[in-house]
Design a protein around this motif. Structure first.
Motif, short mmCIF file in Angstrom:
data_model
loop_
_atom_site.label_atom_id
_atom_site.label_comp_id
_atom_site.label_asym_id
_atom_site.label_seq_id
_atom_site.Cartn_x
_atom_site.Cartn_y
_atom_site.Cartn_z
N VAL B 286 -52.61 9.26 -28.67
CA VAL B 286 -51.60 8.21 -28.92
C VAL B 286 -50.24 8.77 -29.41
CG1 VAL B 286 -50.98 6.05 -30.07
CG2 VAL B 286 -53.46 6.62 -29.47
N GLU B 287 -50.26 9.64 -30.54
CA GLU B 287 -49.01 10.12 -30.98
C GLU B 287 -49.28 11.43 -31.45
OE1 GLU B 287 -47.07 6.90 -32.89
OE2 GLU B 287 -45.44 8.51 -33.85
N VAL B 288 -48.22 12.36 -31.50
CA VAL B 288 -48.13 13.38 -32.21
C VAL B 288 -46.94 13.60 -33.10
CG1 VAL B 288 -48.31 15.95 -32.17
CG2 VAL B 288 -49.59 14.90 -30.45
N ASP B 289 -47.06 13.80 -34.56
CA ASP B 289 -45.89 13.68 -35.06
C ASP B 289 -45.59 15.19 -35.90
OD1 ASP B 289 -44.95 11.96 -38.41
OD2 ASP B 289 -43.75 13.41 -37.25
N CYS B 290 -44.67 15.86 -35.40
CA CYS B 290 -44.50 17.15 -35.93
C CYS B 290 -43.01 17.18 -36.71
CB CYS B 290 -44.36 18.35 -34.80
SG CYS B 290 -46.04 18.47 -33.85
N ASP B 291 -42.46 16.12 -37.24
CA ASP B 291 -41.30 15.95 -38.06
C ASP B 291 -41.50 16.84 -39.12
OD1 ASP B 291 -40.12 12.73 -37.00
OD2 ASP B 291 -39.85 14.91 -36.20
N GLU B 292 -42.41 16.82 -39.85
CA GLU B 292 -43.03 18.03 -40.99
C GLU B 292 -44.00 18.42 -40.80
OE1 GLU B 292 -41.96 14.00 -43.73
OE2 GLU B 292 -43.22 15.55 -44.75
N PHE B 293 -44.49 19.53 -41.49
CA PHE B 293 -45.48 20.26 -41.40
C PHE B 293 -46.58 19.78 -42.38
CE2 PHE B 293 -47.88 24.16 -40.98
CZ PHE B 293 -48.63 24.34 -42.20
N PRO B 294 -47.69 19.82 -41.66
CA PRO B 294 -48.10 20.27 -40.28
C PRO B 294 -48.06 18.96 -39.21
CG PRO B 294 -50.12 19.71 -41.56
CD PRO B 294 -48.96 19.36 -42.51
N CYS B 295 -48.26 19.10 -38.19
CA CYS B 295 -48.42 18.33 -37.13
C CYS B 295 -49.49 17.49 -37.36
CB CYS B 295 -48.49 19.01 -35.69
SG CYS B 295 -47.21 19.76 -34.93
N ILE B 296 -49.44 16.29 -37.17
CA ILE B 296 -50.42 15.30 -37.11
C ILE B 296 -50.73 14.37 -35.75
CG2 ILE B 296 -51.03 13.11 -38.30
CD1 ILE B 296 -49.80 13.52 -40.60
N ALA B 297 -51.74 14.58 -35.37
CA ALA B 297 -52.31 14.14 -33.97
C ALA B 297 -53.14 12.60 -34.32
CB ALA B 297 -52.94 15.01 -33.05
N VAL B 298 -52.82 11.57 -33.47
CA VAL B 298 -53.40 10.44 -33.56
C VAL B 298 -54.12 10.17 -32.12
CG1 VAL B 298 -53.45 8.08 -33.95
CG2 VAL B 298 -51.65 9.41 -35.15
N LEU B 299 -55.43 10.40 -32.40
CA LEU B 299 -56.01 10.03 -31.16
C LEU B 299 -57.06 8.62 -31.00
CD1 LEU B 299 -58.22 13.34 -31.19
CD2 LEU B 299 -56.02 12.88 -30.25
N THR B 300 -57.31 8.24 -29.88
CA THR B 300 -57.99 7.19 -29.79
C THR B 300 -59.17 7.17 -28.80
OG1 THR B 300 -57.97 4.67 -29.14
CG2 THR B 300 -56.66 6.08 -27.84
N THR B 301 -59.93 6.33 -28.40
CA THR B 301 -61.09 6.68 -27.58
C THR B 301 -61.46 5.33 -27.00
OG1 THR B 301 -63.46 7.28 -27.57
CG2 THR B 301 -62.70 6.02 -29.52
N SER B 302 -62.08 5.46 -25.77
CA SER B 302 -62.33 4.30 -25.15
C SER B 302 -63.83 4.32 -25.16
CB SER B 302 -61.99 4.38 -23.50
OG SER B 302 -62.49 5.63 -22.90
N ALA B 303 -64.36 5.11 -25.79
CA ALA B 303 -65.98 5.11 -25.89
C ALA B 303 -66.32 4.30 -27.03
CB ALA B 303 -66.48 6.60 -26.06
N PRO B 304 -67.27 2.99 -26.71
CA PRO B 304 -67.67 2.43 -27.90
C PRO B 304 -68.73 3.16 -28.74
CG PRO B 304 -68.63 1.73 -25.88
CD PRO B 304 -67.78 2.89 -25.55
N GLY B 305 -69.18 2.19 -29.79
CA GLY B 305 -70.20 2.66 -30.41
C GLY B 305 -69.97 3.16 -31.83
#
Lengths: 165, 398
Positions: B286-305
């Motif tokens: 969804v988003e990757v924020d590397c404005d500061e250390f460390p990078c933060i990645a935000v993921l999402t999923t279409s898999a339910p459960g």
């Protein structure tokens, strides 16, 4: 001879010189602009004795900082209460707008789209694009990472584009 | 919408070079997308052209409450429908007893009908006048409030040794430089200065070294200054405490270290992330924020459960399956909205060379939470947040 000290701005002068700016911020960034306007001036006049006229910040910068923080606080109070306040009637484009934007309808459409943005996105878009506040300062005033503020800016722009096309 | 967000990022240079190159290639090949980008540029330009100031609704109540009572001979006109300049002129053109203010030191520009006590001498102003008071060295208390508004006439003792300068831009100013001298009128374009007789250690020119007796109002003014100074000190202390609390909550911004290992740098991090996602069906970034250390990645999923978090955790495990990142600390935060079948699920994670400082953990946790909150539209009341998971070694042990 002792050095001169600069005088604080008179309250009446503050309102005359910067009232239009304060009202524009309240009108665009708060669902209850009259209340925001009255409260903003209470805060500004209480804070005025602490403003350093010889410091690095201009009166306008200081004033925008106080008003920005005030509008963020109002938004947070509304969020905590769970209030849902709809955007009211749109801002009038103003007498000079049509010359810059081509038609009054264009600017009215843009103001309408702006009014419908989620408040946090709208705040970043208005402060950054209309009032040239750097994103880093917006982030500092709102206690957010710069990345989050940038994200709001991009989403706000994308939403405006979607609404206008 | 995602394309529009990326177009906006391209406009500001917020994409990585490979992402920017890929999007530019698409723009070159897709006229509709290129038109959309042009429309975005026009929208940004149009925003910058909107009115920055709007005609306000009137004089704020706080200002009306602070002013002394005013006798009006004409109705008070509001700002509505009037240009600001005209409104400002009307404000100062009201027929009323002149306001009275005291200037102990410094300078002020006065507009309108005002009786100003400058350095202890009365100055009657009808126009636009600059007044400067340069007090004697020991004459004035250090204070943040150099101008005092009073609602009754005060005759302060002349501050012996003070130098007072009156400059008239419009209208007139009338003053009496000393008790013995006649009143003087300062006309447009004129500037007059006088040094008040007397002062500390017998200094100062003029007709004698005696100073006028101090009236009771001066101790009142000084007592008020004492009170204001105590309140200001208290406010500063509270602000310092609040800043400490905020810093504890938000952490300190972490700039990028010069010697960060290559895999953690933004472009490499994104490359490894994309490769891991290809092997993770249903997961997307969804988003990757590397404005500061460390990078933060935000993921999402279409898999339910119920096991969706494990599926997304597997992404950063794949990134380091071959030990590319070495001994790494991972922080993760998962959140989902409570929308039933329409629930949005997000997992934010960051990787940093271990061990990570407490300061780094606090700041990264704050950033990750802010990113996730942003995506769930700050709906804390309907967000089901999971715990920050802490750190995992490459073997999965904590």
């Amino acid at each position: 001879m002792p050095a001169l000290r600069l005088a604080l701005p008179e309250p009446e002068r503050l309102v005359a010189d910067h009232g239009g700016l304060v009202w524009a911020l309240c009108r665009r960034l708060d669902p209850e602009p009259e209340d925001a306007w009255q409260e903003a001036w209470e805060k500004l006049l209480r804070a005025l004795p602490r403003f350093d006229p010889g410091g690095t910040a201009s009166v306008r910068t200081w004033l925008m900082t106080v008003v920005h923080r005030h509008l963020v606080d109002r938004h947070r109070r509304r969020t905590v209460r769970g209030d849902v306040l709809e955007a009211d009637d749109v801002v009038d484009p103003g007498p000079g707008a049509s010359a810059r934007l081509g038609t009054a309808q264009d600017s009215a459409a843009l103001e309408r789209a702006l009014a419908l943005l989620p408040e946090p996105w709208r705040r970043v878009v208005v402060l950054h694009h209309l009032h040239e506040v750097p994103l880093e300062r917006i982030a500092a005033e709102e206690g957010l990472p710069v990345g989050t503020v940038k994200s709001r800016l991009h989403r706000g722009r994308a939403a405006l584009l979607e609404a206008l096309t | 919408m995602n394309d529009d967000v990326n177009l906006s990022r391209l406009l500001d240079g917020d994409l990585t070079p490979p992402e920017a190159a890929a999007l530019r290639a698409r723009l070159a090949a897709d006229p509709a997308l290129a038109a959309r980008f042009a429309a975005l540029q026009r929208t940004v330009s149009a925003l910058q052209g909107l009115e920055r100031e709007l005609v306000p609704p009137g004089i704020p109540r706080a200002l009306q409450a602070a002013k002394p009572p005013v006798r009006r001979h004409v109705p008070l006109l509001t700002y509505v429908g009037l240009p600001m300049m005209l409104a400002a002129g009307l404000l100062f053109a009201l027929r009323s007893p002149p306001a009275r203010t005291v200037l102990l030191s410094g300078e002020t520009v006065v507009d309108g009908q005002v009786e100003l006590i400058a350095g202890g001498l009365p100055v009657t102003i009808d126009g636009r006048v600059r007044v400067i008071v340069e007090p004697p060295a020991a004459g004035v208390r250090e204070s943040g409030a150099e101008i005092i508004s009073m609602d009754r006439s005060h005759l302060l003792a002349a501050l012996g040794g003070a130098v007072i300068t009156v400059t008239v831009y419009e209208g007139t100013a009338t003053w009496t430089p000393s008790a013995e001298a006649p009143a003087r009128v300062v006309a447009v374009g004129e500037s007059q200065s006088v040094q008040v007789p007397g002062g500390p250690a017998g200094g100062g020119a003029g007709s004698g070294a005696t100073s006028a007796p101090r009236p009771a109002s001066l101790p009142e003014a000084l007592a008020r200054i004492d009170t204001l100074e105590r309140q200001l000190a208290g406010a500063r202390l509270q602000a310092g405490i609040n800043a400490g609390i905020v810093q504890t909550h938000e952490g300190v911004a972490q700039p990028w270290p010069k010697d960060v290992p290559a895999p953690f740098r933004p472009e490499a991090f994104r490359r490894h992330l994309d490769a891991a996602l290809e092997a993770s069906p249903g997961a997307s970034v969804v988003e990757v924020d590397c404005d500061e250390f460390p990078c933060i990645a935000v993921l999402t999923t279409s898999a339910p459960g119920a096991d969706w978090v494990s599926g997304l955790e597997a992404v950063h495990e794949r990134m380091n399956a071959d030990g590319t990142f070495g001994d790494v600390g991972v922080m993760g935060l998962a959140a989902a909205t409570d929308d039933g079948e329409d629930a949005r699920r997000y997992y934010a994670f960051a990787m940093a060379p271990g061990p990570v400082s407490e300061e780094g953990r606090a700041r990264t946790g704050f950033r990750g939470k802010a990113l996730v909150d942003e995506l769930t539209h700050e709906g804390q009341e309907d967000r089901e947040a999971l715990e920050v998971m802490g750190y995992l070694s490459p073997t999965g042990e904590e």
